[in-house]
Write an enzyme that holds these catalytic residues in place. Structure first.
Site, short mmCIF file in Angstrom:
data_model
loop_
_atom_site.label_atom_id
_atom_site.label_comp_id
_atom_site.label_asym_id
_atom_site.label_seq_id
_atom_site.Cartn_x
_atom_site.Cartn_y
_atom_site.Cartn_z
N GLU A 9 0.85 -1.19 0.00
CA GLU A 9 0.00 0.00 0.00
C GLU A 9 0.89 1.23 0.00
O GLU A 9 1.81 1.34 0.82
CB GLU A 9 -0.91 0.02 1.22
CG GLU A 9 -1.80 1.25 1.30
CD GLU A 9 -2.67 1.31 2.54
OE1 GLU A 9 -3.42 2.29 2.70
OE2 GLU A 9 -2.61 0.37 3.37
N GLU A 13 -6.40 -5.40 8.26
CA GLU A 13 -5.42 -4.34 8.55
C GLU A 13 -5.01 -4.38 10.02
O GLU A 13 -5.72 -4.93 10.86
CB GLU A 13 -6.02 -2.97 8.25
CG GLU A 13 -6.35 -2.71 6.80
CD GLU A 13 -6.84 -1.29 6.59
OE1 GLU A 13 -6.03 -0.46 6.14
OE2 GLU A 13 -8.01 -1.00 6.88
#
Length: 420
Positions: free
Chosen positions: A196, A373
């Site tokens: 990311e 996450e």
């Protein structure tokens, strides 16, 4: 004791052991029950806390702190007569009198969960949530956590709430905004499945500044697209470097919902991909669903066109908004990113475990990948595996890193795997 002025080896050892156990901490115990307050103070003294204060009410606690100054940790009950723990923490946070909090309450799990959210919103660091009676080992772990993480010892500064727009504009012009990359991994194999892309402000005096500080100013200066497309350029450069080594690395970019109203969005992404000779299949765009409540025709068209290019679309921070299921039905997402708050609470709350399990089942039923996450501990990792989660990211695997650091990290992992 031996002769005068001498200390026996046993006595010296005990003295050194005691010195090593001393914790340089100022702690406040807020507990209205006399016996439990005494137990907590005694426990903290056994752990070697430097200074321990005790109060029977929020009012008394504030009076003490105004006299003696801020404390590192508040060990705090919530339900009390007079001023309760929540009101105390709110006032203490406003006055800068408490740095971090350990909840010590027998309230129901769902009530404590809401209280934890409130503590975070107040800008305080939540070290943990302990039930009653207190266990010395659990308290020791949380105090060590505070001492081991320097960020938790820094009182949040009001100046960090939002950066000055003029300063941010100047920083953009000086190219102080830098792209960082945090890996995503296959939890079953350890294989890196992508990264990311994140932006950090490399401030010349303050060091690395969080997006929470400067992003509002970036938006107010209408520099969102400039930052976004610069980040895509950096990401494509990383992808090209990794491709030269024989691997395809998916790069995920955070796309703000307001950017979906830009009719040139897709054509600009296409132009960058063409310049690097790469395809849309190597890109994921992550969007928070809160900003998509009133998706216009232009927004929907951009999302469809991105999917037609082969790009993946991920609904970010899933579970913290109010219309997640509706967004999944209406918009062409093919990935769900489960908010880290649910992962962090796996150890403590049955409800969060149910939410994670249900999201994984939902993702499977819809043919969507689910990425967890905020994985920070081996226990969280193990529980996610048991629940059937196969994709995740978090500090347990790697922190966000610069382009060079990422390439070095990937190369070192490849070298280790070759030897195995």
């Amino acid at each position: 004791m031996g002769e005068k002025g001498e200390v026996t080896s046993d006595a010296l050892t005990k003295f050194l052991e005691k010195s090593m156990q001393m914790l340089p901490l100022r702690v406040l115990v807020l507990e209205d029950h006399l016996f439990q307050r005494a137990i907590a103070v005694s426990l903290l003294n056994q752990l070697g806390c430097d200074v321990v204060f005790a109060a029977a009410s929020g009012t008394q606690a504030l009076e003490i702190l105004r006299e003696v100054g801020p404390v590192d940790v508040a060990l705090c009950d919530l339900q009390m007569e007079d001023m309760d723990g929540l009101e105390f923490l709110q006032r203490a946070a406003q006055a800068g009198l408490v740095r971090s909090v350990i909840i010590n309450s027998s309230l129901a799990e769902d009530v404590r969960r809401a209280a934890r959210q409130l503590i975070s919103l107040l800008g305080l660091v939540l070290l943990g949530d302990l039930g009653k009676p207190l266990q010395i080992d659990a308290v020791q772990v949380l105090l060590k956590k505070y001492l081991d993480e320097p960020d938790k010892r820094i009182m949040p500064r009001c100046a960090d709430a939002a950066a000055d727009p003029k300063e941010v504009c100047s920083a953009m012009a000086r190219r102080e905004m830098e792209s960082y990359f945090q890996p995503k991994v296959n939890l079953l194999t350890g294989e890196v499945t992508g990264v990311e892309a994140l932006t950090r402000w490399n401030h010349p005096f303050r060091g690395i500044v969080s997006p929470a500080v400067f992003m509002p100013a970036v938006e107010s200066c209408n520099l969102l697209n400039e930052l976004f497309f610069a980040q895509i350029e950096h990401g494509m450069e990383v992808q090209r470097q990794v491709l030269k080594r024989g691997s395809l690395l998916n790069i995920a970019f955070n796309l703000q919902p307001v950017q979906l109203t830009d009719t040139t969005l897709v054509s600009r992404v296409k132009a960058i991909l063409a310049r690097y000779g790469l395809s849309g299949a190597g890109i994921t765009f992550e969007l928070t669903e809160n900003g998509l409540v009133d998706a216009s025709a232009t927004c929907l068209e951009n999302l469809v066109r991105l999917r037609m290019m082969g790009c993946r679309l991920s609904i970010d921070d899933f579970g913290v908004g109010f219309s997640s299921l509706q967004r999944l039905c209406q918009l062409p997402f093919n990935e769900i990113k489960l908010d880290g708050e649910f992962v962090r609470a796996l150890d403590e709350e049955r409800r969060c475990r149910v939410v994670v399990s249900s999201t994984l089942a939902l993702g499977e039923a819809l043919g969507m990948t689910v990425v967890a996450e905020g994985i920070e501990t081996a226990a969280q990792y193990q529980q996610l595996i048991e629940l059937g989660c196969t994709q995740g990211q978090g500090y347990l695997f790697a922190r966000p890193m610069t382009q060079k650091a990422l390439l070095d990290w990937l190369e070192s992992r490849a070298g280790v795997q070759e030897k195995q």
